[in-house]
Design an enzyme around this catalytic site. Structure first.
Site: not given
Ligand code: AMP
Ligand code: ZN
Length: 116
Positions: A13, A36, A52, A91, A102, A104
């Site tokens: 968010c 990522d 969200h 995931n 959130h 993705h």
């Molecule tokens: P998940 O484990 O499916 O919830 O994926 C979360 C993803 O967000 C992971 O692959 C992290 O590396 C990525 N992530 C966390 N913080 C950030 C950020 N500030 N910018 C970009 N990616 C992020």
């Molecule tokens: Zn959010």
């Protein structure tokens, strides 16, 4: 979740509303994509709705139009960045590896599009 509401302390968010600066690689009115921070493939982008929802089940239950838009944006980005070989992954749930609640899509590919 109320309409248009932003979850406090949700990092995505904060990215969506500009509180945390990120390099945006795709944007539409309702969708945002960025790379990522810890890539697991040559191409590893995240595609999110700006609004969200906790996960893909929640999104699809509450707003099928937005779910379709997210899928279309992810596919469009995949067409730009890859040669057509890619994975889209949601995931869902901590035990399945979800760490940010959130929704993705992970766009993962080791087949970057070759520039001609
Ligand atoms: P998940 O484990 O499916 O919830 O994926 C979360 C993803 O967000 C992971 O692959 C992290 O590396 C990525 N992530 C966390 N913080 C950030 C950020 N500030 N910018 C970009 N990616 C992020
Ligand atoms: Zn959010």
């Amino acid at each position: 979740m109320l309409e248009g509401m932003t979850e406090a302390n949700c990092i995505f968010c904060k990215i969506a509303n500009g509180e945390i600066p990120t390099e945006i690689i795709f944007q539409s009115e309702q969708i945002l994509a960025f790379n990522d921070i810890a890539p697991e493939a040559a191409i590893h982008a995240l595609i999110i709705p700006k609004k969200h929802f906790r996960d893909v089940a929640d999104l699809t239950t509450q707003d099928k139009t937005l779910a379709a838009e997210l899928l279309a944006a992810a596919t469009e980005l995949a067409e730009q960045l890859t040669d057509g070989n890619f994975k889209l992954q949601f995931n869902t749930g901590a035990e399945a590896g979800q760490t940010i609640f959130h929704v993705h899509a992970h766009l993962l590919s080791n087949s970057p599009r070759k520039l001609t």
